[in-house]
Design a protein around this motif. Sequence first.
Motif, PDB file in Angstrom:
ATOM      1  N   ASN A  56      15.139  43.858   3.079  1.00 48.73           N
ATOM      2  CA  ASN A  56      15.425  43.498   2.110  1.00 48.73           C
ATOM      3  C   ASN A  56      14.340  42.596   1.351  1.00 48.73           C
ATOM      4  O   ASN A  56      14.420  41.475   1.486  1.00 48.73           O
ATOM      5  CB  ASN A  56      16.671  42.629   2.001  1.00 48.73           C
ATOM      6  CG  ASN A  56      17.223  42.066   0.616  1.00 48.73           C
ATOM      7  OD1 ASN A  56      17.192  42.969  -0.374  1.00 48.73           O
ATOM      8  ND2 ASN A  56      17.996  40.973   0.457  1.00 48.73           N
ATOM      9  N   TRP A  68      17.077  48.091  -1.299  1.00 52.63           N
ATOM     10  CA  TRP A  68      16.963  47.723  -0.061  1.00 52.63           C
ATOM     11  C   TRP A  68      16.760  48.762   0.751  1.00 52.63           C
ATOM     12  O   TRP A  68      17.198  49.816   0.482  1.00 52.63           O
ATOM     13  CB  TRP A  68      18.013  46.778   0.373  1.00 52.63           C
ATOM     14  CG  TRP A  68      19.434  47.313   0.214  1.00 52.63           C
ATOM     15  CD1 TRP A  68      20.169  47.579  -0.843  1.00 52.63           C
ATOM     16  CD2 TRP A  68      20.171  47.819   1.136  1.00 52.63           C
ATOM     17  NE1 TRP A  68      21.197  47.986  -0.609  1.00 52.63           N
ATOM     18  CE2 TRP A  68      21.364  48.344   0.769  1.00 52.63           C
ATOM     19  CE3 TRP A  68      19.996  47.726   2.729  1.00 52.63           C
ATOM     20  CZ2 TRP A  68      22.460  48.592   1.479  1.00 52.63           C
ATOM     21  CZ3 TRP A  68      21.016  48.482   3.442  1.00 52.63           C
ATOM     22  CH2 TRP A  68      22.324  48.782   2.874  1.00 52.63           C
ATOM     23  N   ARG A 122      19.753  48.779  -5.533  1.00 51.25           N
ATOM     24  CA  ARG A 122      20.934  47.761  -5.936  1.00 51.25           C
ATOM     25  C   ARG A 122      21.682  48.370  -6.911  1.00 51.25           C
ATOM     26  O   ARG A 122      21.405  48.475  -8.064  1.00 51.25           O
ATOM     27  CB  ARG A 122      20.010  46.506  -5.867  1.00 51.25           C
ATOM     28  CG  ARG A 122      19.147  46.122  -5.127  1.00 51.25           C
ATOM     29  CD  ARG A 122      18.509  44.762  -5.115  1.00 51.25           C
ATOM     30  NE  ARG A 122      17.228  44.301  -4.438  1.00 51.25           N
ATOM     31  CZ  ARG A 122      17.258  44.221  -3.400  1.00 51.25           C
ATOM     32  NH1 ARG A 122      18.372  43.901  -2.855  1.00 51.25           N
ATOM     33  NH2 ARG A 122      16.057  43.766  -2.540  1.00 51.25           N
ATOM     34  N   LEU A 154      22.732  42.140  -0.759  1.00 50.10           N
ATOM     35  CA  LEU A 154      21.853  43.139  -1.018  1.00 50.10           C
ATOM     36  C   LEU A 154      21.967  43.946  -2.268  1.00 50.10           C
ATOM     37  O   LEU A 154      21.092  44.661  -2.816  1.00 50.10           O
ATOM     38  CB  LEU A 154      22.062  44.478  -0.001  1.00 50.10           C
ATOM     39  CG  LEU A 154      21.976  43.723   1.632  1.00 50.10           C
ATOM     40  CD1 LEU A 154      22.208  44.873   2.604  1.00 50.10           C
ATOM     41  CD2 LEU A 154      20.315  43.272   1.669  1.00 50.10           C
TER      42      LEU A 154
END
Length: 239
Positions: free
Chosen positions: A28, A35, A46, A113
């Motif tokens: 990440n 990610w 994302r 994330l």
Amino acid sequence: MKYLIAGLLLLLSASANANLIESENYTNDSNNNYWTNLDLGLDVLRLDWVDTLGSDSQVDLAGYQQFVADSKGAWRFATWAEFVSLYNWFDTDPTTNGWSIAQNVGGNLFFELNGYGPDHTDQYGFDHEGYTYWQFGTLNADEELEFVWFADFGDQDERVVCVEWSVLCMHSYFPDVGSPMWTAANAIGMASINVAPVLVRDFVGSFSARIANVSEPSIMWMLLTGMIFLGYRRAKSAV
């Protein structure tokens, strides 16, 4: 020689700690709009970026289809199997359908994330009660977008206040696959809703991943070899 041994132990200890810092099943980098899930071999955009594709407004289905077409095979809609696998990857309480404390681990990681959508602005992406959510999904067998609801209370952010009377503080919501919460028809493009499809690409390796998984051991052995050689030179000169 004792200094050489101490140095070797220190180096090995530092290397072990570095491996623990970098997760074994995902990477990440906050500088990227994606990610990487190493377990599934996918880079995952994302959700808070996919929501608008970096523009000033939410994107409709045609916009996502155009984005995928323009990416020339790199970014694509997750297959249904990939989506379900990714969804289950965040499931830290598979025995519960809905809110649970155990699911909060997977929920916190999910929002770490994927970021937060535009719906709630009261508390850094959460509402006045400390709650937020995502509706996220992908194309089903009929080539229609199907979504699931994933919700969370912001205990992972010390700035967020979860109201005292709420029994769901430190909980995340995770419905079982195929439950009634796996529907969000006509939600794409609605500016006040946190909703986005899962867009992925096959992970083929990146500079940061190579450093985490390959280069670090190589550097370690280079340093070890150098220190051993230095010790040998010292021992030889002493004789």
